[in-house]
Scaffold this motif. Structure first.
Motif, PDB file in Angstrom:
ATOM      1  N   LYS A  27       9.165   1.411  12.294  1.00 36.07           N
ATOM      2  CA  LYS A  27       7.882   1.537  11.603  1.00 36.07           C
ATOM      3  C   LYS A  27       8.050   2.333  10.307  1.00 36.07           C
ATOM      4  O   LYS A  27       7.391   2.043   9.292  1.00 36.07           O
ATOM      5  N   ALA A  28       8.950   3.325  10.320  1.00 33.16           N
ATOM      6  CA  ALA A  28       9.192   4.107   9.106  1.00 33.16           C
ATOM      7  C   ALA A  28       9.730   3.216   7.991  1.00 33.16           C
ATOM      8  O   ALA A  28       9.356   3.376   6.821  1.00 33.16           O
ATOM      9  N   GLN A  36       8.127   0.364   2.973  1.00 34.14           N
ATOM     10  CA  GLN A  36       8.257  -0.926   2.268  1.00 34.14           C
ATOM     11  C   GLN A  36       9.708  -1.213   1.864  1.00 34.14           C
ATOM     12  O   GLN A  36       9.962  -1.875   0.855  1.00 34.14           O
ATOM     13  N   LEU A  37      10.638  -0.733   2.667  1.00 36.41           N
ATOM     14  CA  LEU A  37      12.044  -1.053   2.455  1.00 36.41           C
ATOM     15  C   LEU A  37      12.385  -2.419   3.026  1.00 36.41           C
ATOM     16  O   LEU A  37      13.429  -2.999   2.708  1.00 36.41           O
ATOM     17  N   ASP A  82      10.592  -8.902   9.075  1.00 38.47           N
ATOM     18  CA  ASP A  82      11.722  -9.045   8.158  1.00 38.47           C
ATOM     19  C   ASP A  82      12.932  -9.531   8.953  1.00 38.47           C
ATOM     20  O   ASP A  82      13.251  -8.987  10.015  1.00 38.47           O
ATOM     21  N   PRO A  83      13.606 -10.589   8.474  1.00 38.52           N
ATOM     22  CA  PRO A  83      14.712 -11.157   9.262  1.00 38.52           C
ATOM     23  C   PRO A  83      15.919 -10.234   9.414  1.00 38.52           C
ATOM     24  O   PRO A  83      16.833 -10.554  10.172  1.00 38.52           O
ATOM     25  N   ILE A 119      16.329   7.809   9.272  1.00 37.77           N
ATOM     26  CA  ILE A 119      16.348   6.350   9.225  1.00 37.77           C
ATOM     27  C   ILE A 119      16.314   5.832   7.789  1.00 37.77           C
ATOM     28  O   ILE A 119      16.937   4.819   7.455  1.00 37.77           O
ATOM     29  N   LEU A 120      15.618   6.538   6.902  1.00 36.98           N
ATOM     30  CA  LEU A 120      15.540   6.081   5.514  1.00 36.98           C
ATOM     31  C   LEU A 120      16.891   6.250   4.815  1.00 36.98           C
ATOM     32  O   LEU A 120      17.220   5.490   3.895  1.00 36.98           O
TER      33      LEU A 120
END
Length: 555
Positions: free
Chosen positions: A277-278, A283-284, A290-291, A491-492
């Motif tokens: 979710k992060a 919006q990464l 997103d595949p 995570i980012l």
């Protein structure tokens, strides 16, 4: 002929013993929290719970554990139902929700208070955490632990009626602050939360905690085998405590047997909904589907099939200890399935012009291609062929050694489904030195059915005829996580910024413009690619890389 012995997993062995001991039928459930999209780890649980119910002619419910209104949304409920159905699971009866039982949870909480087994605590969350103790030291009992039944009932009802602010009070189970199991140290079972619920609206301002609601839901629904992953093993004594002390409640139909199994962990794959979710919130990535994401929606958009995911989960089996599965094991199962079912097609991702100098200028002929060589019932299709073609840039070298069996000056190759051609010359950009066109002659006697059709050359190239070619956008996908970052990094920071490469101006067979949304194809010599579910149109085709033709795993 020897009889084949099929070994059952440890859960099936438990079920067999229960049925032999007199149990009428089994009942399982898949109980996700609607606070994000399902990921591949959930697929294992879905196949297990619904598969066991089907195998033993039992029932399996789809139930949402929606006890936290702050994080839950109808979008997640809808996506989860869609994902479960796509995997082929069919739930019994109507979709169920923990919120269906909010009244029952409240009644049973009052029952615990009346039995002297629950109390209202005025301590703050920080104070309760401080007094909880450690693994080697017992906790400290709350100064409010010995409130009378009457006072606790009054305070709990005032909590329900909205008399207090969020966090001002909490209802706790009265168990044992010295228990070696931290979960048994007077856990919170109700908290004040003035938040609107996605189903019950503003009816409630107190909500049950997950560890209180979850086992009671199972018992209310008559679940016989409550399957969960190993991290819930230490929660089992607490779950049993609630059910045992509420056994006289008219709401409860069974005492579920909780059985823990190893969760699905795949190398370099993130399966935390909070962390995924992060990435979505930052919006990464292009949403939950997103595949590149290991969500079931993302895998579907990438071109994975339910059959491949099911085969993967069956191969890794059901174990009692956690382990990490090689990523190549998953792609091996996917590739095996797509090899059986995916149509073949030709697409040139990095096009280089090729002109057949001795081919008629305006002539277009149609050659026959095989849809899938592993399934004759899929038939053949027609491919346009003419003087002007595209090949991959990597399929021509100005200078090449003997081991290079693609196109080079003076060299011969066969065009797939077509003729043998010979490189006679090539054209360079005078400023950049880049090769812009390859000039070849073709041998008309080498087409299928002609006298020299069986003449052998070592290289075969795929191609696309230029005048009928369709421009397409192709997305090359890599691992979502940067393998050079530590597993415990933010995570980012772990996000692989090079996980998506967009190729524009790719050249495809004309039929790929009409590719059905979500259809995966084997692009000859390149890999498997899927018509993107969000962006693909006949006017602007978009394909995602599903999986390459090979990787390190050998089966």
């Amino acid at each position: 002929m020897e009889e084949q012995i099929i070994t059952k997993n440890f859960i099936e062995q438990i079920i067999d013993a229960d049925l032999e001991a007199g149990m009428d039928a089994i009942a399982t459930r898949f109980p996700p929290e609607p606070n994000g999209y399902l990921h591949i780890g959930h697929a294992k649980s879905i196949f297990l719970n619904f598969g066991l119910a089907k195998k033993y002619d039992g029932t399996c419910f789809l139930r949402f554990d929606d006890t936290n209104p702050i994080k839950e949304e109808d979008e997640y409920v809808e996506s989860i139902q869609r994902d479960v159905a796509w995997l082929g699971a069919v739930w019994d009866g109507e979709v169920r929700f923990a919120s269906d039982y909010f009244d029952a949870f409240y009644d049973m909480a009052e029952s615990l208070i009346e039995k002297g087994l629950a109390y209202v605590d005025d301590q703050t969350a920080e104070e309760m955490h401080k007094h909880r103790g450690t693994l080697t030291e017992p906790g400290v009992e709350s100064p409010y632990r010995d409130r009378s039944v009457e006072e606790n009932l009054s305070l709990f009802r005032q909590m329900r009626d909205g008399a207090f602010a969020d966090g001002e009070k909490v209802l706790r189970a009265k168990i044992d602050m010295a228990s070696p199991n931290m979960n048994m140290r007077d856990p919170a079972i109700y908290r004040i939360l003035h938040a609107s619920h996605h189903r019950t609206g503003d009816k409630w301002c107190i909500y049950p905690m997950y560890d209180y609601a979850h086992p009671l839901e199972d018992a209310i629904e008559g679940i016989t085998h409550s399957l969960c992953t190993l991290e819930f093993e230490d929660h089992r004594p607490l779950y049993n405590w609630f059910i045992d002390h509420l056994a006289d409640s008219p709401h409860l139909k069974s005492k579920p047997q909780q059985i823990e199994f190893a969760r699905l962990e795949i190398e370099n794959t993130m399966t935390s909904k909070r962390r995924l979710k992060a990435l979505v919130d930052a919006q990464l990535v292009d949403g939950w589907d997103d595949p590149r994401l290991p969500t079931i929606s993302g895998l579907r958009r990438r071109g994975y099939t339910p059959a491949a995911l099911k085969e993967f989960c069956q191969r890794i089996g059901v174990a009692k200890t956690n382990s990490i599965v090689e990523q190549n094991y998953l792609t091996f199962c996917l590739r095996e399935d797509l090899n059986r079912v995916a149509p073949r097609a030709m697409a040139v991702l990095n096009p280089l012009k090729l002109t057949l100098t001795n081919y008629p200028e305006d002539q277009i002929e149609w050659v026959e291609g095989v849809v899938n060589p592993n399934d004759e019932s899929m038939g053949t299709y027609q491919i346009p062929f003419g003087k002007h073609l595209y090949i991959e840039q990597e399929d021509f070298r100005e200078e090449a050694n003997r081991k290079y069996h693609r196109l080079k000056p003076g060299g011969e190759v066969r065009l797939m489904y077509g003729y043998i051609i010979k490189c006679e010359d090539y054209v360079k950009d005078p400023e950049t030195g880049e090769i812009t066109e390859v000039l070849c002659s073709y041998d008309p006697m080498t087409k299928s059915g002609m006298p020299d059709a069986d003449r052998k050359v070592k290289g075969t190239l795929h191609w696309v005829e230029a005048t009928h070619a369709v421009d397409a956008e192709v997305h090359l996908l890599d691992d979502l996580m940067d393998p050079d970052q530590a597993a415990d990094a933010d995570i980012l920071d772990r996000f692989n910024k090079d996980s998506l490469e967009v190729l524009k101006g790719c050249k495809c067979e004309p039929r790929l413009a009409e590719a059905p949304i979500g259809q995966a194809y084997q692009f000859m010599r390149k890999g498997y690619y899927c018509a993107d579910r969000k962006y693909h149109t006949p006017e602007a085709p978009v394909f995602n890389l599903t999986v390459g033709l090979r990787d390190k795993f050998k089966g």
